[in-house]
Design a protein around this motif. Structure first.
Motif, PDB file in Angstrom:
ATOM      1  N   CYS A  87     -54.837  37.879  29.956  1.00  0.00           N
ATOM      2  CA  CYS A  87     -54.354  38.242  31.292  1.00  0.00           C
ATOM      3  C   CYS A  87     -54.594  39.720  31.579  1.00  0.00           C
ATOM      4  N   LEU A  88     -54.270  40.589  30.615  1.00  0.00           N
ATOM      5  CA  LEU A  88     -54.465  42.023  30.816  1.00  0.00           C
ATOM      6  C   LEU A  88     -55.952  42.367  30.929  1.00  0.00           C
ATOM      7  N   SER A  89     -56.788  41.684  30.157  1.00  0.00           N
ATOM      8  CA  SER A  89     -58.231  41.918  30.256  1.00  0.00           C
ATOM      9  C   SER A  89     -58.746  41.578  31.649  1.00  0.00           C
ATOM     10  N   ASP A  90     -58.299  40.449  32.188  1.00  0.00           N
ATOM     11  CA  ASP A  90     -58.725  40.047  33.537  1.00  0.00           C
ATOM     12  C   ASP A  90     -58.165  40.980  34.605  1.00  0.00           C
ATOM     13  N   LEU A  91     -56.936  41.449  34.408  1.00  0.00           N
ATOM     14  CA  LEU A  91     -56.357  42.391  35.368  1.00  0.00           C
ATOM     15  C   LEU A  91     -57.136  43.700  35.380  1.00  0.00           C
ATOM     16  N   GLY A  92     -57.595  44.143  34.210  1.00  0.00           N
ATOM     17  CA  GLY A  92     -58.389  45.363  34.156  1.00  0.00           C
ATOM     18  C   GLY A  92     -59.688  45.242  34.937  1.00  0.00           C
ATOM     19  N   LEU A  93     -60.326  44.084  34.855  1.00  0.00           N
ATOM     20  CA  LEU A  93     -61.559  43.863  35.622  1.00  0.00           C
ATOM     21  C   LEU A  93     -61.291  43.840  37.121  1.00  0.00           C
ATOM     22  N   VAL A  99     -56.069  50.828  37.636  1.00  0.00           N
ATOM     23  CA  VAL A  99     -55.828  51.084  36.214  1.00  0.00           C
ATOM     24  C   VAL A  99     -56.165  52.534  35.878  1.00  0.00           C
ATOM     25  N   GLN A 100     -57.171  53.094  36.546  1.00  0.00           N
ATOM     26  CA  GLN A 100     -57.548  54.478  36.290  1.00  0.00           C
ATOM     27  C   GLN A 100     -56.363  55.419  36.476  1.00  0.00           C
ATOM     28  N   ALA A 101     -55.501  55.108  37.431  1.00  0.00           N
ATOM     29  CA  ALA A 101     -54.373  55.986  37.729  1.00  0.00           C
ATOM     30  C   ALA A 101     -53.281  55.939  36.671  1.00  0.00           C
ATOM     31  N   VAL A 102     -53.290  54.934  35.796  1.00  0.00           N
ATOM     32  CA  VAL A 102     -52.208  54.809  34.804  1.00  0.00           C
ATOM     33  C   VAL A 102     -52.700  55.037  33.378  1.00  0.00           C
ATOM     34  N   VAL A 103     -53.958  55.464  33.205  1.00  0.00           N
ATOM     35  CA  VAL A 103     -54.519  55.631  31.863  1.00  0.00           C
ATOM     36  C   VAL A 103     -53.705  56.633  31.053  1.00  0.00           C
ATOM     37  N   VAL A 104     -53.431  57.798  31.648  1.00  0.00           N
ATOM     38  CA  VAL A 104     -52.769  58.877  30.907  1.00  0.00           C
ATOM     39  C   VAL A 104     -51.375  58.476  30.466  1.00  0.00           C
ATOM     40  N   GLU A 105     -50.586  57.894  31.373  1.00  0.00           N
ATOM     41  CA  GLU A 105     -49.219  57.508  31.007  1.00  0.00           C
ATOM     42  C   GLU A 105     -49.206  56.308  30.081  1.00  0.00           C
ATOM     43  N   LEU A 106     -50.208  55.422  30.209  1.00  0.00           N
ATOM     44  CA  LEU A 106     -50.240  54.222  29.369  1.00  0.00           C
ATOM     45  C   LEU A 106     -50.517  54.578  27.913  1.00  0.00           C
ATOM     46  N   LYS A 129     -53.094  47.135  25.472  1.00  0.00           N
ATOM     47  CA  LYS A 129     -53.514  48.223  26.364  1.00  0.00           C
ATOM     48  C   LYS A 129     -55.023  48.432  26.288  1.00  0.00           C
ATOM     49  N   ALA A 130     -55.583  48.287  25.078  1.00  0.00           N
ATOM     50  CA  ALA A 130     -57.031  48.486  24.921  1.00  0.00           C
ATOM     51  C   ALA A 130     -57.819  47.453  25.714  1.00  0.00           C
ATOM     52  N   PHE A 131     -57.395  46.192  25.685  1.00  0.00           N
ATOM     53  CA  PHE A 131     -58.100  45.156  26.446  1.00  0.00           C
ATOM     54  C   PHE A 131     -58.057  45.457  27.941  1.00  0.00           C
ATOM     55  N   LEU A 132     -56.919  45.939  28.419  1.00  0.00           N
ATOM     56  CA  LEU A 132     -56.785  46.293  29.839  1.00  0.00           C
ATOM     57  C   LEU A 132     -57.720  47.450  30.188  1.00  0.00           C
ATOM     58  N   LEU A 133     -57.659  48.536  29.412  1.00  0.00           N
ATOM     59  CA  LEU A 133     -58.395  49.754  29.751  1.00  0.00           C
ATOM     60  C   LEU A 133     -59.896  49.594  29.564  1.00  0.00           C
ATOM     61  N   LEU A 134     -60.310  48.917  28.496  1.00  0.00           N
ATOM     62  CA  LEU A 134     -61.748  48.746  28.266  1.00  0.00           C
ATOM     63  C   LEU A 134     -62.370  47.813  29.303  1.00  0.00           C
ATOM     64  N   SER A 135     -61.620  46.806  29.727  1.00  0.00           N
ATOM     65  CA  SER A 135     -62.126  45.943  30.796  1.00  0.00           C
ATOM     66  C   SER A 135     -62.257  46.722  32.093  1.00  0.00           C
ATOM     67  N   ALA A 136     -61.265  47.579  32.375  1.00  0.00           N
ATOM     68  CA  ALA A 136     -61.346  48.413  33.580  1.00  0.00           C
ATOM     69  C   ALA A 136     -62.522  49.376  33.489  1.00  0.00           C
ATOM     70  N   ALA A 137     -62.771  49.932  32.294  1.00  0.00           N
ATOM     71  CA  ALA A 137     -63.888  50.869  32.124  1.00  0.00           C
ATOM     72  C   ALA A 137     -65.234  50.190  32.344  1.00  0.00           C
ATOM     73  N   SER A 138     -65.321  48.903  32.039  1.00  0.00           N
ATOM     74  CA  SER A 138     -66.586  48.192  32.253  1.00  0.00           C
ATOM     75  C   SER A 138     -66.886  48.010  33.733  1.00  0.00           C
ATOM     76  N   ALA A 139     -65.836  48.015  34.572  1.00  0.00           N
ATOM     77  CA  ALA A 139     -66.030  47.819  36.011  1.00  0.00           C
ATOM     78  C   ALA A 139     -65.993  49.117  36.799  1.00  0.00           C
ATOM     79  N   HIS A 140     -65.386  50.176  36.213  1.00  0.00           N
ATOM     80  CA  HIS A 140     -65.194  51.434  36.952  1.00  0.00           C
ATOM     81  C   HIS A 140     -65.432  52.578  35.977  1.00  0.00           C
ATOM     82  N   GLN A 141     -66.591  53.230  36.056  1.00  0.00           N
ATOM     83  CA  GLN A 141     -67.021  54.207  35.058  1.00  0.00           C
ATOM     84  C   GLN A 141     -66.059  55.378  34.874  1.00  0.00           C
ATOM     85  N   PRO A 142     -65.409  55.925  35.929  1.00  0.00           N
ATOM     86  CA  PRO A 142     -64.501  57.062  35.693  1.00  0.00           C
ATOM     87  C   PRO A 142     -63.381  56.775  34.708  1.00  0.00           C
TER      88      PRO A 142
END
Length: 542
Positions: A87-93, A99-106, A129-142
């Motif tokens: 679920c978190l992996s799909d939410l990151g995508l 997700v970019q806005a919560v990286v630092v606090e997460l 958290k890693a599945f969420l953030l890495l999935s987000a990174a694959s869709a949004h480079q920043p």
């Protein structure tokens, strides 16, 4: 409709799932829906996770609440771990920009302090958290530029072991990654051949990184530099001050550029504003945590603060466009006070700072309608004139870290030695600390920051008579810190005592954060000078 019996709840979730794609889920609606994650039946919990993946969230508060609820669900129902990961992996995508806005606090990252180690009990949470953030990174480079180096190393392993949970990040794997690594290796080989003094050489490397056109390459090289200077500061005491300053500047460059990326890519405005507040505090803190900092570095830090304050203003205009006229007044105040700060401190402006102040000042002139219509150009002006490091770091060997060695109380204080006192009355904790590389102005700003378990903070100002001079720049403080709570506690808990400096008088303005600046605990490490003390305020008897 989600609070009835099991068949009704399950049917309600199934009926709502195809509808959520046609609108946005707001925080109030999500709070009600997320209660189903507490349901005892696994079918209900899984149905809700499917619904969350298909929904569109209104703002970052929604993704924050969703992450918190899913992590709590995984803790309560360990058998749901794999479903929560998915679920978190799909939410990151689906919500990569949010997700970019919560990286630092997460990840609980700090621009200066080193990241805390991951214990075995935290591993499942870290994986989620890693599945969420890495999935987000694959869709949004920043997002990738904000991740620490250990997360990139974990990506390589997770990508091989669970590819269905970790999508491919092109800039980390494949031809693009190979080119970046080849570029980094060639640059590091050039660095190894240099023969200039080590601190000056390292600073020149940091300046040279700005010429790289790729954001990921810049940040990877900066992290290499941060690792190098951290090793220098830990094993070479005479160079620790300059090395720690370069490490701080490295992280400031990364965080300032990340804020610019969030603004340009349309990240959540309110979350970005909160992140900028923290980054602004860290930028201003770097000016007070070192002794002997050259004037050109002070000028660069003030320019970074100017950029962050204008980005924060842009985010406020985005969330509250009806108050644009009020924010124009704030822009005038920011430009005026920053220009005054340069003049009072007798700092020389860089060409980019002059251009930024000039072009932003032009927006504040002219008719009111033209001012309002020109506010949108602020982001373009910031992008044209990013802060640039000065070309040299003069007298790097003379830079010293301001640090404090806490002698009493000790960190290993035992649990059965909890300080017991009556709630509502102050109680004293003996506090003995050695202070290094402070001047008389720093002594006047010295404070002990007390952080309670509910995250409320108070400041204790020691008496000057409790301070004694050991040698030039070195002082010893022997005092008693007063702690107090209004209500009694059922059990003992820790309070944190931190040696800090109050903001300098020149920064005591509405445009600058008024946070205390913690001193380092050691000249070679980026740890705060703080200690945990267990207290137990008890309710008084009538």
């Amino acid at each position: 409709m989600l609070i009835f019996s099991l068949p009704v709840r399950l049917d309600s979730i199934h009926a709502l799932t195809p509808l959520v794609v046609h609108g946005q889920l707001k925080k109030e609606q999500l709070d009600t829906i997320l209660k189903c994650l507490d349901d005892a039946m696994p079918e209900t919990r899984q149905a809700l996770r499917v619904l969350l993946v298909k929904g569109d969230f209104a703002d970052v508060e929604c993704i924050r609440a969703c992450i918190r609820a899913l992590l709590l669900c995984m803790k309560r129902y360990p058998q749901d771990r794999q479903q929560v990961y998915k679920c978190l992996s799909d939410l990151g995508l689906r919500h990569a920009v949010m997700v970019q806005a919560v990286v630092v606090e997460l990840l609980n990252l700090h621009p200066v302090l080193s990241p805390s180690s991951i214990t075995s009990t935290m591993w499942n949470v870290h994986l989620a958290k890693a599945f969420l953030l890495l999935s987000a990174a694959s869709a949004h480079q920043p997002v990738l530029s904000l991740l620490p180096s250990y997360m990139i190393r974990h990506y390589k392993y997770l990508r091989e072991s669970v590819p269905h949970l970790v999508p491919v990040i092109p800039s980390v794997t494949g031809a693009e990654h190979a080119e970046i690594q080849k570029r980094i290796e060639s640059i590091r080989n050039e660095w190894q051949g240099e023969r200039t003094p080590i601190l000056e050489q390292t600073f020149e490397r940091l300046v040279g990184v700005e010429s790289e056109t790729d954001l990921i390459t810049r940040n990877m090289l900066r992290r290499c530099i941060a690792e190098d200077v951290s090793a220098i500061s830990e094993f070479n005491a005479s160079l620790a001050g300059g090395a720690r300053l370069i490490a701080s500047l490295t992280n400031i460059c990364i965080s300032t550029e990340a804020s610019m990326q969030q603004m340009l890519f349309g990240a959540d405005a309110s979350a970005t504003e909160r992140l900028i507040e923290k980054e602004l505090s860290d930028v201003l803190a770097a000016r007070s945590q070192f002794d002997g900092v050259p004037a050109n570095i002070f000028s660069f830090l003030l320019e970074c603060a100017l950029h962050l304050m204008i980005i924060r203003l842009i985010m406020r205009v985005v969330t509250q466009p009806e108050n644009a006229l009020h924010y124009l007044g704030q822009l005038r105040e920011i430009l005026g006070q920053v220009a005054s700060r340069y003049k009072k401190a007798k700092l020389e402006m860089s060409a980019s700072a002059k251009a930024l102040l000039t072009e932003a000042g032009e927006i504040c002139g002219g008719p009111e309608k033209e001012q309002l219509s020109s506010l949108g150009r602020l982001s373009q002006i910031l992008a044209r004139h990013p802060p640039r490091l000065p070309p040299q770091l003069p007298d790097a060997k003379n830079i010293k870290v301001k640090w404090a060695n806490i002698i009493e109380p000790r960190a290993e204080r035992e649990a059965d030695l909890a300080l017991r006192f009556v709630a509502g009355l102050p109680s004293a904790i003996p506090f003995n600390v050695e202070l290094h590389n402070l001047d008389q102005k720093d002594i006047e700003r010295l404070r002990i920051q007390i952080t309670y378990p509910d995250l409320t903070e108070t400041l204790f100002r020691p008496r000057l008579s409790h301070l004694s001079t050991v040698s030039p720049g070195m002082y010893k403080l022997e005092t008693q810190v007063l702690v107090s709570t209004l209500l009694g506690w059922a059990d003992p808990a820790d309070v944190r005592l931190t040696v800090a400096l109050a903001p300098p008088r020149l920064d005591q303005s509405s445009i600058f954060p008024q946070n205390c600046i913690p001193l380092f605990a050691h000249p070679g490490r980026a740890d705060e000078a703080s200690v945990l003390v267990k207290i137990h305020p008890m309710r008084g008897r009538c």
